[in-house]
Design a protein around this motif. Structure first.
Motif, short mmCIF file in Angstrom:
data_model
loop_
_atom_site.label_atom_id
_atom_site.label_comp_id
_atom_site.label_asym_id
_atom_site.label_seq_id
_atom_site.Cartn_x
_atom_site.Cartn_y
_atom_site.Cartn_z
N SER A 172 11.21 17.40 -10.85
CA SER A 172 10.77 16.02 -10.61
C SER A 172 11.39 15.44 -9.35
O SER A 172 12.47 15.84 -8.92
N SER A 173 10.68 14.50 -8.75
CA SER A 173 11.14 13.82 -7.54
C SER A 173 10.57 12.41 -7.51
O SER A 173 9.63 12.08 -8.26
N LEU A 174 11.13 11.60 -6.63
CA LEU A 174 10.74 10.20 -6.54
C LEU A 174 10.50 9.84 -5.08
O LEU A 174 11.27 10.25 -4.19
N TYR A 175 9.42 9.08 -4.85
CA TYR A 175 9.11 8.60 -3.51
C TYR A 175 9.02 7.07 -3.54
O TYR A 175 8.50 6.49 -4.50
N VAL A 176 9.51 6.44 -2.50
CA VAL A 176 9.32 5.01 -2.30
C VAL A 176 8.80 4.82 -0.88
O VAL A 176 9.37 5.37 0.07
N GLY A 177 7.72 4.08 -0.73
CA GLY A 177 7.13 3.90 0.60
C GLY A 177 6.77 2.45 0.86
O GLY A 177 6.42 1.70 -0.07
N ALA A 178 6.87 2.04 2.10
CA ALA A 178 6.48 0.69 2.50
C ALA A 178 6.00 0.72 3.94
O ALA A 178 6.50 1.50 4.76
N GLY A 179 5.02 -0.11 4.24
CA GLY A 179 4.51 -0.20 5.60
C GLY A 179 3.83 -1.53 5.85
O GLY A 179 3.18 -2.08 4.95
N VAL A 180 4.01 -2.06 7.05
CA VAL A 180 3.34 -3.30 7.44
C VAL A 180 2.75 -3.10 8.83
O VAL A 180 3.18 -2.22 9.58
N TYR A 181 1.75 -3.90 9.15
CA TYR A 181 1.20 -3.87 10.50
C TYR A 181 0.77 -5.27 10.91
O TYR A 181 0.45 -6.12 10.07
N TYR A 182 0.80 -5.50 12.20
CA TYR A 182 0.33 -6.76 12.76
C TYR A 182 -0.96 -6.49 13.52
O TYR A 182 -0.97 -5.68 14.45
N GLU A 183 -2.02 -7.13 13.11
CA GLU A 183 -3.34 -6.94 13.71
C GLU A 183 -3.66 -8.13 14.59
O GLU A 183 -3.52 -9.29 14.16
#
Length: 470
Positions: free
Chosen positions: A97-108
């Protein structure tokens, strides 16, 4: 459990407060707390990220088709520039087992002129199960060459939807010659739409038949249903557990649902049959595939055949000037024939893909079609510009010296819709060329697009982008 509940609440509220993303400090605190806890849990964790900037110039006020189509909803027809930041955190819990955490933002800049939350998710991978909570884009299919993004109903043309995704992490072996794969997803649509807070149920099952050690025939079914929400015409729609069971099996609504849903099926249903034949060799991989499209009984019974996408994809086992080649034939003109009314008020034909009389925003999210981008919505009056088309689409990719290139070109004939056909059919060409140069300082990309149409102005555009991974 508190962390998970708080994250879900923050995600489902962030767009409900505004059409655009505004920083929710509670959400940021929760995400920071999760990452901090994981870092302290294990020193073997990995933190990676990317920074990207894109600038676009076009001859008109609109960008060429392939500049904005299948771009995860990040680039619109009016976008001039975009800046993105994303981070991923990986933690191996044990051998299984493994764990991922992701986040992303962008300015358009150019259309929304605002900061947008692109991804925010927690993913748990076990040997046989993958569970994802939050906003996460689906993985890129067919190396980005497909006209429908590899999935006619979920092409990567829109933003990621908040939800819970459960699916098999690997094929489940039944016999030596038979494996099964499955998916069960629940999403909440929180964009400005005709029926607010619409829910989406999705399930998928696929049977993989091993014909030989290197050849697999996969037969599958995708089923989506829009349900629940608050309609300005009919009020709150049923959301009890028994209503979910009706949605799950495509059954008619109960006494609390509107009369048309009682006669037919509760909610707005979409589906696709998948047939995929894959050949794998050391030197190359070859794939033939068909994906149907249906929204009611006539489509389920294939009375709209051959509507859908038919494709072939070839990929060499090594890089060369022509290492990836794709062709797709995409048709949505049949729709089980013109609408015909029968006794009892029932109507057959005119399947009217991606539109529904109750859920009038249809199969869109933040104004973009969730499925094939060749079906174009008119969000100003909750209608469709065109959903009857014939498209011949070509994709090509490879390596020229130190440069990588990608090319897409689509020859489209658009007819409008059965309800509002074009006065004369549109003949259009959507073309896209991209060169990328990877270096120690990041990757540079130059793109050029040109659209021809006999109905609207021709478009020319170019873009320059830079991606840095860390």
């Amino acid at each position: 459990m508190y962390i998970i509940e708080r994250t879900v609440k923050a995600i489902t509220l962030y767009q409900a407060r505004s059409r655009y993303f505004k920083w929710d400090m509670n959400l940021v605190r929760v995400l920071f707390l999760i990452i901090l806890c994981l870092i302290s849990y294990c020193s073997q964790a990995q933190l990676t990220g990317e920074i990207e900037g894109i600038g676009i110039l076009s001859s008109e006020k609109k960008n060429p088709f392939w500049f904005h189509a299948n771009q995860k909803g990040q680039i619109s027809e009016e976008t001039d520039a975009i800046s993105k930041v994303a981070m991923d955190y990986f933690l191996e819990l044990n051998e299984k087992s493994s764990l991922y955490v992701g986040a992303g933002v962008y300015y358009e800049e150019g259309h929304y002129n605002n900061l947008v939350l692109d991804e925010l998710y927690i993913e748990y991978d076990y040997s046989w199960l993958k569970a994802t909570l939050g906003l996460k884009h689906r993985k890129l299919l067919l190396d980005g060459l497909s006209g429908v993004g590899g999935d006619i109903l979920w092409s990567g043309n829109s933003r990621a939807l908040p939800g819970l995704q459960l699916e098999s992490n690997r094929p489940i072996k039944i016999f030596d010659w038979l494996n099964i794969e499955w998916k069960l997803h629940h999403y909440q649509m929180n964009d400005p739409r005709y029926v607010n807070n619409t829910r989406i149920h999705h399930k998928n099952i696929a049977f993989d038949l091993a014909l030989t050690g290197n050849e697999v025939l996969s037969i599958g079914l995708d089923h989506y249903a829009q349900w629940g929400g608050n309609s300005p015409d009919f009020g709150p729609q049923p959301t009890d557990f028994k209503d979910f069971l009706r949605i799950f099996i495509g059954y008619g609504g109960g006494g609390s649902s509107i009369s048309t849903d009682q006669r037919n099926a509760l909610g707005n249903h979409l589906g696709s049959y998948h047939i995929d034949y894959r050949i794998k060799r050391d030197e190359y991989a070859l794939r033939f595939y068909y994906q149907s499209i249906f929204e009611d009984r006539s489509g389920r019974e294939l009375k709209n055949f051959p509507d859908g996408v038919w494709g072939v994809y070839f990929k060499l086992g090594h890089e060369s000037i022509f290492s990836k080649i794709l062709y797709e034939y995409n048709q949505t003109v049949s729709q089980s024939g013109r609408p015909k009314e029968y006794g009892g008020g029932s109507i057959s034909g005119g399947d009217f893909y991606f539109y529904n009389g109750i859920y009038k925003s249809g199969w869109t999210y933040f104004g973009n079609s969730i499925g094939t981008p060749f079906i174009k919505a008119n969000i100003d009056d909750y209608s469709l510009l065109t959903n009857r088309s014939i498209i011949h689409h070509f994709g090509l990719g490879g390596e020229i010296g130190k440069l990588n290139y990608l090319m897409k070109i689509s020859f489209a004939t658009n007819y409008g819709t059965y309800m509002q056909p074009f006065e004369y059919k549109e003949n259009a060409i959507y073309s896209f060329w991209q060169l990328s140069y990877p270096s120690h300082f990041g990757e540079f990309k130059v793109s050029v697009g040109y659209d021809y149409s006999n109905r609207v102005s021709n478009l020319f555009g170019s873009s320059l982008s830079y991606i840095y991974l860390f």
